[in-house]
Design an enzyme around this catalytic site. Structure first.
Site, PDB file in Angstrom:
ATOM      1  N   SER A 130       0.831  -1.209   0.000  1.00 34.69           N
ATOM      2  CA  SER A 130       0.000   0.000   0.000  1.00 34.69           C
ATOM      3  C   SER A 130       0.858   1.248   0.000  1.00 34.69           C
ATOM      4  O   SER A 130       1.926   1.292   0.602  1.00 34.69           O
ATOM      5  CB  SER A 130      -0.912   0.026   1.224  1.00 34.69           C
ATOM      6  OG  SER A 130      -1.637   1.246   1.228  1.00 34.69           O
ATOM      7  N   LYS A 185      -4.473  -6.790   3.414  1.00 40.17           N
ATOM      8  CA  LYS A 185      -4.503  -5.655   2.476  1.00 40.17           C
ATOM      9  C   LYS A 185      -5.930  -5.349   2.039  1.00 40.17           C
ATOM     10  O   LYS A 185      -6.321  -4.188   1.892  1.00 40.17           O
ATOM     11  CB  LYS A 185      -3.625  -5.965   1.249  1.00 40.17           C
ATOM     12  CG  LYS A 185      -3.683  -4.893   0.154  1.00 40.17           C
ATOM     13  CD  LYS A 185      -3.150  -3.583   0.657  1.00 40.17           C
ATOM     14  CE  LYS A 185      -3.157  -2.375  -0.226  1.00 40.17           C
ATOM     15  NZ  LYS A 185      -3.776  -2.240  -1.455  1.00 40.17           N
ATOM     16  N   HIS A 188      -7.492  -3.484   4.780  1.00 39.07           N
ATOM     17  CA  HIS A 188      -6.906  -2.134   4.741  1.00 39.07           C
ATOM     18  C   HIS A 188      -7.694  -1.269   3.754  1.00 39.07           C
ATOM     19  O   HIS A 188      -8.062  -0.129   4.042  1.00 39.07           O
ATOM     20  CB  HIS A 188      -5.432  -2.224   4.319  1.00 39.07           C
ATOM     21  CG  HIS A 188      -4.833  -0.910   3.892  1.00 39.07           C
ATOM     22  ND1 HIS A 188      -5.087  -0.338   2.669  1.00 39.07           N
ATOM     23  CD2 HIS A 188      -4.015  -0.043   4.541  1.00 39.07           C
ATOM     24  CE1 HIS A 188      -4.455   0.815   2.571  1.00 39.07           C
ATOM     25  NE2 HIS A 188      -3.786   1.016   3.698  1.00 39.07           N
ATOM     26  N   ASN A 189      -7.959  -1.829   2.585  1.00 33.77           N
ATOM     27  CA  ASN A 189      -8.668  -1.045   1.571  1.00 33.77           C
ATOM     28  C   ASN A 189     -10.119  -0.788   1.964  1.00 33.77           C
ATOM     29  O   ASN A 189     -10.660   0.275   1.673  1.00 33.77           O
ATOM     30  CB  ASN A 189      -8.585  -1.741   0.212  1.00 33.77           C
ATOM     31  CG  ASN A 189      -7.233  -1.504  -0.444  1.00 33.77           C
ATOM     32  OD1 ASN A 189      -6.247  -1.224   0.237  1.00 33.77           O
ATOM     33  ND2 ASN A 189      -7.167  -1.605  -1.758  1.00 33.77           N
ATOM     34  N   GLU A 192      -9.946   1.964   4.180  1.00 30.96           N
ATOM     35  CA  GLU A 192      -9.648   3.146   3.339  1.00 30.96           C
ATOM     36  C   GLU A 192     -10.958   3.720   2.759  1.00 30.96           C
ATOM     37  O   GLU A 192     -11.196   4.926   2.801  1.00 30.96           O
ATOM     38  CB  GLU A 192      -8.688   2.699   2.228  1.00 30.96           C
ATOM     39  CG  GLU A 192      -8.379   3.706   1.141  1.00 30.96           C
ATOM     40  CD  GLU A 192      -7.498   3.056   0.052  1.00 30.96           C
ATOM     41  OE1 GLU A 192      -6.436   2.506   0.375  1.00 30.96           O
ATOM     42  OE2 GLU A 192      -7.891   3.112  -1.137  1.00 30.96           O
TER      43      GLU A 192
END
Ligand code: 6PG
Length: 479
Positions: A130, A185, A188-189, A192
């Protein structure tokens, strides 16, 4: 070829190119490969002075350029292109070699690829990266999965090229086996997306309810960025809001079509959360808000629907309202992270990954899109209690939410009265209230299910499953 390269990168679009340069700038010899060789040679021509590159044209040359065990990083599009590249290179590799997938792959694909290659003795390392193109070049946050053995060989290199957190520690950790890195990940997104949606709602409320201009709102975000909301996304929001369109002289944000796009990682976060039974309502609202914004025809057809149009507050009230929005934004952000970490924890249990939530929050402190000062405190919360049932069970976060909640509720009252949609703020508050409720209407849901489908229910006062004979004398039987 001299077998001299410590790592090879195939797929030299912007992310691959920048990661290759990052490795080279950190003293590693990097073998380069791309489907069209022109790109490989262009990289060497433009950036060859930055370090040691070995340009190769064929798969065989590329593999032969690597020292053993080979570390081969693929930076191509997720899905079929990744499988195609694996099929091209795997036959040329030997037991102990590593294929590192640094794209945004679905973790189930990563699990499948890891399983398939394990049979051949090849380590497949699905790795979340990222930080966008800038991060890839100067230091991303890196979330590798795969075997412990592969991390022992690869970890030190990743640590070197990664971002460093404010305390100097590298923003990389071995998340866990097989798909753990890509799962982390993905979440994480999802976070986000939620962060961006909450910031968007704060902006809209400051604009429509408080009556501030984009430039004034940029200043408010700059001020917020010096406090507990200090983060990359708040920082760039101020930049975007203060940008003026050169062609029209209007605020940039007013000349961009209000239809948000998505590549899919936020959607995956919600789809997987549904499978795992984890309520990530804030993330889901962020994904749905993007989808809704994209339905231009539906929105055009609905524009005449009756409802209030916001009337901006006077100057004296606007400043107080902005402070309330900061509280609502912060509280809602805590809820999004709570939901995201719940999903990671559930994924970890489901797939036996043993993911260290404290370590994950630590590697998100630098390099990545959601980097934020407050991640330090999330790490402290998990370090103090690795089995923390939820971030909201942490005393400090619970106290902060308690202090924010009156303003949070007031902001939602204002949004509702004035007809400004705030699905993220609202979902976050509903989650908070649902968690702390003494009783939920789920009892009624169970009654309805039993009525129409004899699905049975449990009682509060006795063990066992029960069914009421709704169509008969309504007596209760043990099921
Ligand atoms: C990152 C970003 C990166 C990218 C995503 C989101 O961590 O560097 O999350 O992976 O920006 O693809 O893009 P969408 O908004 O298009 O889903």
């Amino acid at each position: 070829m001299s077998n001299s390269a410590q790592i090879g990168v195939t797929g030299l679009a912007v992310m691959g190119r920048n990661l290759a340069r990052n490795f080279a700038r950190n003293g590693y010899t990097v073998a380069l490969h791309n489907r069209t060789a022109a790109r490989t040679h262009a990289l060497v021509a433009d950036f060859g002075h930055e370090g040691d590159f070995v340009a190769t044209e064929t798969a065989k040359e590329f593999v032969e350029a690597l020292e053993r065990p080979r570390r081969l990083m693929i930076m191509v599009k997720a899905g079929e292109p990744t499988d195609a590249v694996i099929q091209e290179f795997a036959p040329l590799l030997e037991p102990g070699d590593m294929i590192i997938d640094g794209g945004n792959a679905h973790f189930e694909d990563t699990r499948r690829r890891e399983r398939d290659l394990r049979g051949q003795g090849i380590h497949f390392v699905g790795t979340g990266v990222s930080g966008g193109e800038e991060g890839a070049l100067n230091g991303p946050s890196i979330m590798p999965g795969g075997s412990k053995e592969s991390y022992a060989s690869l970890g030190p290199m990743l640590e070197k090229i990664s971002a460093k957190a404010p305390d100097g520690s590298p923003c990389v950790t071995h998340c866990g086996p097989d798909g753990a890195g890509h799962f982390v990940k993905m979440v994480h997104n999802g976070i986000e997306y939620a962060d961006m949606q909450l910031i968007g709602e704060a902006y809209q409320l400051l604009r429509d309810v408080a009556g501030y201009s984009p430039a004034q709102i940029a200043d408010i975000f700059r001020t917020w960025n010096t406090g507990r909301l200090d983060s990359y996304l708040i920082e760039i929001t101020a930049e975007v809001l203060s940008h003026v369109d050169a062609a029209t002289g209007k605020p940039f944000v007013d000349v961009v079509q209000d239809r948000a796009e998505q590549k899919g990682t936020g959607r995956w976060t919600v789809q997987i959360a549904l499978d795992l039974g984890v309520p990530v309502s804030g993330i889901a609202e962020a994904v749905f808000a993007r989808s809704l914004s994209g339905h231009a025809d539906l929105r055009a057809a609905s524009r005449e629907l009756v409802g209030p149009r916001a009337k901006p507050l006077g100057e004296s009230e606007a400043a107080a309202f902005a402070d309330r929005v900061e509280q609502a934004l912060y509280a809602s952000k805590i809820v999004s992270y709570t939901q995201g970490f719940h999903e990671i924890s559930a994924g970890s249990d489901q797939y036996d990954w043993d993911i260290d939530l404290g370590a994950v929050s630590a590697i998100w402190r630098g390099g990545c899109i959601i980097r934020a000062a407050f991640l330090d405190r999330i790490r402290a919360a998990y370090d103090a209690r690795p089995d923390l049932p939820s971030l909201l069970s942490d005393e400090t976060f619970a106290q902060e939410i308690a202090a924010a909640q009156d303003d949070w509720r007031e902001v939602l009252v204002a949004a509702t009265r004035q007809g400004v949609p705030a699905p993220g703020f609202s979902a976050a508050l509903a989650y908070y209230d649902a968690l702390r409720a003494d009783r939920l209407p789920a009892a009624l849901t169970q009654g309805q299910r039993d009525f129409f489908g004899a699905h049975t229910y449990r009682r509060v006062d006795r063990e066992g499953s029960f069914h009421t004979l709704w169509g008969g004398d309504r007596s209760e039987v043990e099921a």
